[in-house]
Enzyme design. Structure first.
Site, PDB file in Angstrom:
ATOM      1  N   HIS A 284       5.449 -43.612  24.345  1.00 19.11           N
ATOM      2  CA  HIS A 284       6.475 -44.586  23.993  1.00 19.11           C
ATOM      3  C   HIS A 284       7.846 -44.074  24.412  1.00 19.11           C
ATOM      4  CE1 HIS A 284       6.870 -42.396  19.929  1.00 19.11           C
ATOM      5  NE2 HIS A 284       5.720 -41.976  20.412  1.00 19.11           N
TER       6      HIS A 284
ATOM      7  N   HIS B 115       8.938 -50.880  16.776  1.00 17.95           N
ATOM      8  CA  HIS B 115       8.825 -49.835  17.788  1.00 17.95           C
ATOM      9  C   HIS B 115       7.515 -50.036  18.543  1.00 17.95           C
ATOM     10  CE1 HIS B 115       9.798 -46.207  19.838  1.00 17.95           C
ATOM     11  NE2 HIS B 115       8.710 -45.569  19.413  1.00 17.95           N
TER      12      HIS B 115
ATOM     13  N   CYS C 294      12.042 -49.788  24.046  1.00 14.87           N
ATOM     14  CA  CYS C 294      10.629 -49.415  23.989  1.00 14.87           C
ATOM     15  C   CYS C 294       9.705 -50.592  24.274  1.00 14.87           C
ATOM     16  CB  CYS C 294      10.307 -48.799  22.631  1.00 14.87           C
ATOM     17  SG  CYS C 294      10.661 -49.875  21.216  1.00 14.87           S
TER      18      CYS C 294
END
Length: 235
Positions: free
Chosen positions: A37, A25, A149
């Site tokens: 994010h 991530h 992301c």
């Protein structure tokens, strides 16, 4: 690429591995322990039509059970472009910094999704893009292979959106699906390699070559997109 929290700089592209290194991530470190994010939304998930949808969405920041974070509050349950504290972003994982402007040798030697040949813009430009996209929650629909992301963080750092190029293909290496990703890149044949091993070696070399061609640092079909234009396109 592992770093300590004390080594963070404003505008850093950071990431953390999740679910047994199946995926990472990514986000932008803004200030005062805050990270911006991009998260998938409920039921939209990641649009693969496979079990990966449930795996990634269930471990995303938007589904954290610790909703009483004194810094984030309920923001950790939101989807799209969000801001959370660094602790909620990491969700118990280790902290890594994505590398920019690396040499070809370093690029081939690292796992996809950890570095790029592209250079980063100033921290002021990076923060401006991230905060503008946060204010408007504008980065399109989350898609695992085309708009995720990592793509968000790369855009904030460089101004290049891979989906505005020819074919709209993504540039990130969000999922390590191919066994060829175990290869660091083309090199001398291992001692004792047999003829049967050539297909695997060829697969590894092909993977590295494709990875190079898809990197935002070498693609000629991309241009820098002002964040205001990206917001307007997402409306």
């Amino acid at each position: 690429n592992k770093i300590k929290e004390g080594e963070l700089h404003i505008g850093d592209h950071i990431y953390t591995w999740r679910y047994g290194y199946i995926y990472a991530h990514h986000g932008i470190y803004v200030s005062r322990d805050i990270v911006i994010h991009f998260n998938p939304a409920p039921r939209q998930e990641v649009e693969t039509g496979t079990a990966l949808d449930g795996i990634i969405f269930s471990s995303s920041t938007s589904r954290r059970s610790e909703s009483q974070c004194p810094i984030c509050g309920d923001r950790s349950r939101n989807a799209g472009v969000i801001s959370t504290c660094l602790e909620c972003f990491l969700s118990g994982g280790k902290l890594y910094r994505f590398k920019y402007g690396v040499s070809k040798s370093v690029f081939y030697a690292q796992v996809r999704g950890t570095c790029t040949l592209a250079t980063t813009d100033s921290s002021e430009d990076v923060i401006h893009r991230a905060e503008t996209l946060l204010a408007n929650n504008s980065f399109g629909n989350y898609k695992l292979f085309k708009n995720n992301c990592e793509d968000f963080a790369i855009y904030c750092k460089t101004g290049y959106n891979p989906h505005f190029g020819a074919g709209g293909r993504g540039a990130s290496g969000y999922i390590l699906l191919s066994a060829a990703s175990a290869f660091g890149g083309p090199g001398p044949l291992p001692i004792g390699i047999t003829f049967a091993g050539f297909p695997v070696l060829f697969a590894g070399m092909s993977y590295c070559f494709y990875r190079y061609l898809s990197d935002v640092g070498v693609r000629k079909d991309l241009k820098k997109i002002p964040v205001e234009e990206l917001v307007d396109a997402s409306v």
